[in-house]
Motif scaffolding. Structure first.
Motif, PDB file in Angstrom:
ATOM      1  N   ALA A 127       0.845  -1.194   0.000  1.00 21.50           N
ATOM      2  CA  ALA A 127       0.000   0.000   0.000  1.00 21.50           C
ATOM      3  C   ALA A 127       0.878   1.241   0.000  1.00 21.50           C
ATOM      4  O   ALA A 127       1.957   1.242   0.624  1.00 21.50           O
ATOM      5  CB  ALA A 127      -0.919   0.003   1.223  1.00 21.50           C
ATOM      6  N   PRO A 128       0.460   2.304  -0.680  1.00 24.11           N
ATOM      7  CA  PRO A 128       1.268   3.526  -0.711  1.00 24.11           C
ATOM      8  C   PRO A 128       1.250   4.259   0.621  1.00 24.11           C
ATOM      9  O   PRO A 128       0.229   4.268   1.315  1.00 24.11           O
ATOM     10  CB  PRO A 128       0.596   4.365  -1.809  1.00 24.11           C
ATOM     11  CG  PRO A 128      -0.819   3.892  -1.833  1.00 24.11           C
ATOM     12  CD  PRO A 128      -0.771   2.435  -1.481  1.00 24.11           C
ATOM     13  N   ASP A 129       2.386   4.875   0.973  1.00 21.90           N
ATOM     14  CA  ASP A 129       2.412   5.706   2.173  1.00 21.90           C
ATOM     15  C   ASP A 129       1.823   7.082   1.855  1.00 21.90           C
ATOM     16  O   ASP A 129       1.306   7.319   0.753  1.00 21.90           O
ATOM     17  CB  ASP A 129       3.829   5.821   2.720  1.00 21.90           C
ATOM     18  CG  ASP A 129       4.798   6.481   1.737  1.00 21.90           C
ATOM     19  OD1 ASP A 129       4.344   7.067   0.718  1.00 21.90           O
ATOM     20  OD2 ASP A 129       6.015   6.416   1.977  1.00 21.90           O
ATOM     21  N   GLU A 130       1.899   7.982   2.792  1.00 23.58           N
ATOM     22  CA  GLU A 130       1.267   9.295   2.630  1.00 23.58           C
ATOM     23  C   GLU A 130       1.824  10.057   1.437  1.00 23.58           C
ATOM     24  O   GLU A 130       1.072  10.662   0.668  1.00 23.58           O
ATOM     25  CB  GLU A 130       1.456  10.114   3.910  1.00 23.58           C
ATOM     26  CG  GLU A 130       0.819  11.498   3.855  1.00 23.58           C
ATOM     27  CD  GLU A 130       1.054  12.296   5.118  1.00 23.58           C
ATOM     28  OE1 GLU A 130       0.629  13.472   5.178  1.00 23.58           O
ATOM     29  OE2 GLU A 130       1.668  11.757   6.066  1.00 23.58           O
ATOM     30  N   THR A 133       0.852   8.382  -1.887  1.00 26.43           N
ATOM     31  CA  THR A 133      -0.570   8.641  -2.114  1.00 26.43           C
ATOM     32  C   THR A 133      -0.775  10.039  -2.672  1.00 26.43           C
ATOM     33  O   THR A 133      -1.555  10.244  -3.609  1.00 26.43           O
ATOM     34  CB  THR A 133      -1.359   8.478  -0.801  1.00 26.43           C
ATOM     35  OG1 THR A 133      -1.277   7.115  -0.369  1.00 26.43           O
ATOM     36  CG2 THR A 133      -2.823   8.843  -1.000  1.00 26.43           C
ATOM     37  N   ALA A 137      -2.325  10.794  -6.286  1.00 27.40           N
ATOM     38  CA  ALA A 137      -3.624  11.465  -6.273  1.00 27.40           C
ATOM     39  C   ALA A 137      -3.581  12.844  -6.921  1.00 27.40           C
ATOM     40  O   ALA A 137      -4.572  13.284  -7.506  1.00 27.40           O
ATOM     41  CB  ALA A 137      -4.128  11.588  -4.837  1.00 27.40           C
ATOM     42  N   TRP A 250      -6.936   1.541  -6.043  1.00 24.13           N
ATOM     43  CA  TRP A 250      -5.609   1.560  -5.439  1.00 24.13           C
ATOM     44  C   TRP A 250      -5.564   2.389  -4.162  1.00 24.13           C
ATOM     45  O   TRP A 250      -4.840   2.053  -3.212  1.00 24.13           O
ATOM     46  CB  TRP A 250      -4.579   2.103  -6.432  1.00 24.13           C
ATOM     47  CG  TRP A 250      -4.750   3.562  -6.760  1.00 24.13           C
ATOM     48  CD1 TRP A 250      -5.416   4.089  -7.824  1.00 24.13           C
ATOM     49  CD2 TRP A 250      -4.274   4.679  -6.001  1.00 24.13           C
ATOM     50  NE1 TRP A 250      -5.380   5.464  -7.787  1.00 24.13           N
ATOM     51  CE2 TRP A 250      -4.694   5.852  -6.663  1.00 24.13           C
ATOM     52  CE3 TRP A 250      -3.544   4.804  -4.819  1.00 24.13           C
ATOM     53  CZ2 TRP A 250      -4.391   7.133  -6.193  1.00 24.13           C
ATOM     54  CZ3 TRP A 250      -3.244   6.078  -4.348  1.00 24.13           C
ATOM     55  CH2 TRP A 250      -3.660   7.225  -5.037  1.00 24.13           C
ATOM     56  N   HIS A 251      -6.343   3.496  -4.114  1.00 20.55           N
ATOM     57  CA  HIS A 251      -6.281   4.373  -2.951  1.00 20.55           C
ATOM     58  C   HIS A 251      -6.923   3.742  -1.722  1.00 20.55           C
ATOM     59  O   HIS A 251      -6.674   4.184  -0.597  1.00 20.55           O
ATOM     60  CB  HIS A 251      -6.961   5.716  -3.261  1.00 20.55           C
ATOM     61  CG  HIS A 251      -8.351   5.573  -3.790  1.00 20.55           C
ATOM     62  ND1 HIS A 251      -8.621   5.045  -5.035  1.00 20.55           N
ATOM     63  CD2 HIS A 251      -9.551   5.872  -3.257  1.00 20.55           C
ATOM     64  CE1 HIS A 251      -9.930   5.035  -5.235  1.00 20.55           C
ATOM     65  NE2 HIS A 251     -10.520   5.527  -4.171  1.00 20.55           N
ATOM     66  N   ARG A 252      -7.747   2.707  -1.931  1.00 17.52           N
ATOM     67  CA  ARG A 252      -8.361   2.009  -0.797  1.00 17.52           C
ATOM     68  C   ARG A 252      -7.709   0.659  -0.533  1.00 17.52           C
ATOM     69  O   ARG A 252      -7.582   0.253   0.621  1.00 17.52           O
ATOM     70  CB  ARG A 252      -9.862   1.799  -1.049  1.00 17.52           C
ATOM     71  CG  ARG A 252     -10.661   3.063  -1.161  1.00 17.52           C
ATOM     72  CD  ARG A 252     -12.157   2.774  -1.082  1.00 17.52           C
ATOM     73  NE  ARG A 252     -12.596   1.843  -2.113  1.00 17.52           N
ATOM     74  CZ  ARG A 252     -13.004   2.213  -3.330  1.00 17.52           C
ATOM     75  NH1 ARG A 252     -13.011   3.505  -3.656  1.00 17.52           N
ATOM     76  NH2 ARG A 252     -13.394   1.321  -4.219  1.00 17.52           N
ATOM     77  N   GLY A 254      -4.681  -0.523  -2.165  1.00 17.78           N
ATOM     78  CA  GLY A 254      -3.270  -0.648  -2.518  1.00 17.78           C
ATOM     79  C   GLY A 254      -3.075  -1.440  -3.803  1.00 17.78           C
ATOM     80  O   GLY A 254      -3.904  -1.407  -4.713  1.00 17.78           O
ATOM     81  N   ARG A 274      -0.456   4.371 -13.225  1.00 11.35           N
ATOM     82  CA  ARG A 274      -1.707   5.010 -12.839  1.00 11.35           C
ATOM     83  C   ARG A 274      -2.071   6.048 -13.897  1.00 11.35           C
ATOM     84  O   ARG A 274      -1.263   6.897 -14.252  1.00 11.35           O
ATOM     85  CB  ARG A 274      -1.571   5.699 -11.478  1.00 11.35           C
ATOM     86  CG  ARG A 274      -2.910   6.244 -10.924  1.00 11.35           C
ATOM     87  CD  ARG A 274      -2.803   7.718 -10.564  1.00 11.35           C
ATOM     88  NE  ARG A 274      -2.507   8.512 -11.742  1.00 11.35           N
ATOM     89  CZ  ARG A 274      -2.231   9.820 -11.695  1.00 11.35           C
ATOM     90  NH1 ARG A 274      -2.179  10.456 -10.562  1.00 11.35           N
ATOM     91  NH2 ARG A 274      -1.978  10.480 -12.815  1.00 11.35           N
TER      92      ARG A 274
END
Length: 297
Positions: A127-130, A133, A137, A250-252, A254, A274
């Motif tokens: 999963a992406p970190d902050e 993300t 995004a 992906w944002h939910r 990963g 992406r």
């Protein structure tokens, strides 16, 4: 020849001017680990050569004490690219929020594509970190995260294709690279499962192949594999580059199990793609929206 100042080594000024005049579009290469720069350039350099584009190298550092050495190192890389007749620019600056800053830089420069390393944390937890993300995004163009291997991309480009938005972005990028390198393009989808009443994915793969022919004039070979990541891993063994679209969730969620395993275990370098809101690198410059494919699954 260098010591003799051999005139044969001189760069044709007219040719260089032509390249600069044509290279109005650009891609952004975000470097977080100097040890991985060769892998990033192995993907980025063919893309800026066909057709000519500017390669923008960016390195963000957390502390001002590192700024001078980072700038010097970047300028050396830029000069090496220029010596290979690649029009390149370089910039480094300090940042405590690299994801947001890179997204802003991509926006300000109006680039066609952002290529960056896939962080180790992404492959560790899926999963992406902050910061990643924020990068995914907020960046308006397509984003490709490279999972490097020891070998550089040499051989066919393989794209697992399911027809989702980010899968189409993977097709665009994979076709662009295959065309630039003159290597085969392969689109992979599941084989038929009569016991479950499911036909094979050849019709869907043909849609992708037709779109690629329409835009680039190159063919895409369909590859039908048994369902599951094992078959994709096997199909990738003789590929030079694996290009995988992210999940639309992906944002939910990963990467998800399948993409994470491909990123960790596939033999060739792997790009996780992406799709952005801006026109892709294959879109005509005059278009004001993202290049859209008229054929859908």
């Amino acid at each position: 020849a260098i010591l003799r100042q051999d005139p044969g080594l001189d760069v044709d000024a007219t040719a260089a001017a032509d390249v600069r005049a044509e290279a109005e579009r650009s891609i952004l290469v975000a470097i977080t680990d100097e040890r991985r720069v060769e892998g990033l350039l192995a993907v980025a350099e063919p893309l800026v050569r066909e057709p000519p584009r500017v390669m923008v190298l960016a390195k963000l550092v957390p502390d001002a004490a590192e700024l001078r050495s980072a700038s010097t190192w970047l300028d050396e890389r830029r000069s090496a690219l220029e010596a290979r007749e690649v029009l390149a620019r370089a910039a480094s600056f300090t940042s405590t929020a690299p994801g947001q800053e890179l997204a802003r830089l991509a926006t300000d420069l109006d680039v066609d594509l952002l290529i960056a390393d896939a962080p180790d944390e992404l492959l560790a937890v899926g999963a992406p970190d902050e910061q990643l993300t924020a990068l995914l995004a907020e960046t308006p163009c397509d984003v490709a995260l490279l999972v490097p291997r020891e070998a550089t991309p040499q051989g066919p480009v393989l794209i697992p294709f399911g027809g989702a938005d980010h899968d189409w972005a993977a097709v665009e990028l994979g076709a662009w690279f295959a065309h630039a390198e003159g290597v085969p393009l392969r689109l992979a989808g599941p084989a038929a499962r009569p016991e479950h009443g499911r036909r094979d994915a050849s019709r869907l793969l043909s849609h992708g192949a037709l779109a690629v022919q329409r835009v680039l004039g190159i063919s895409a070979e369909p590859v039908l594999t048994p369902p599951g990541e094992e078959s994709i891993l096997e199909a990738s063994r003789d590929a030079g580059l694996l290009v995988v679209g992210l999940s639309t969730r992906w944002h939910r969620e990963g990467l998800g199990h399948v993409r994470l395993r491909l990123a960790r275990e596939a033999p060739p370098p792997t790009l996780l793609v992406r799709r952005g809101l801006r026109p892709s690198g294959l879109a005509p410059r005059a278009t004001l929206t993202h290049f859209t494919w008229s054929i859908r699954p």
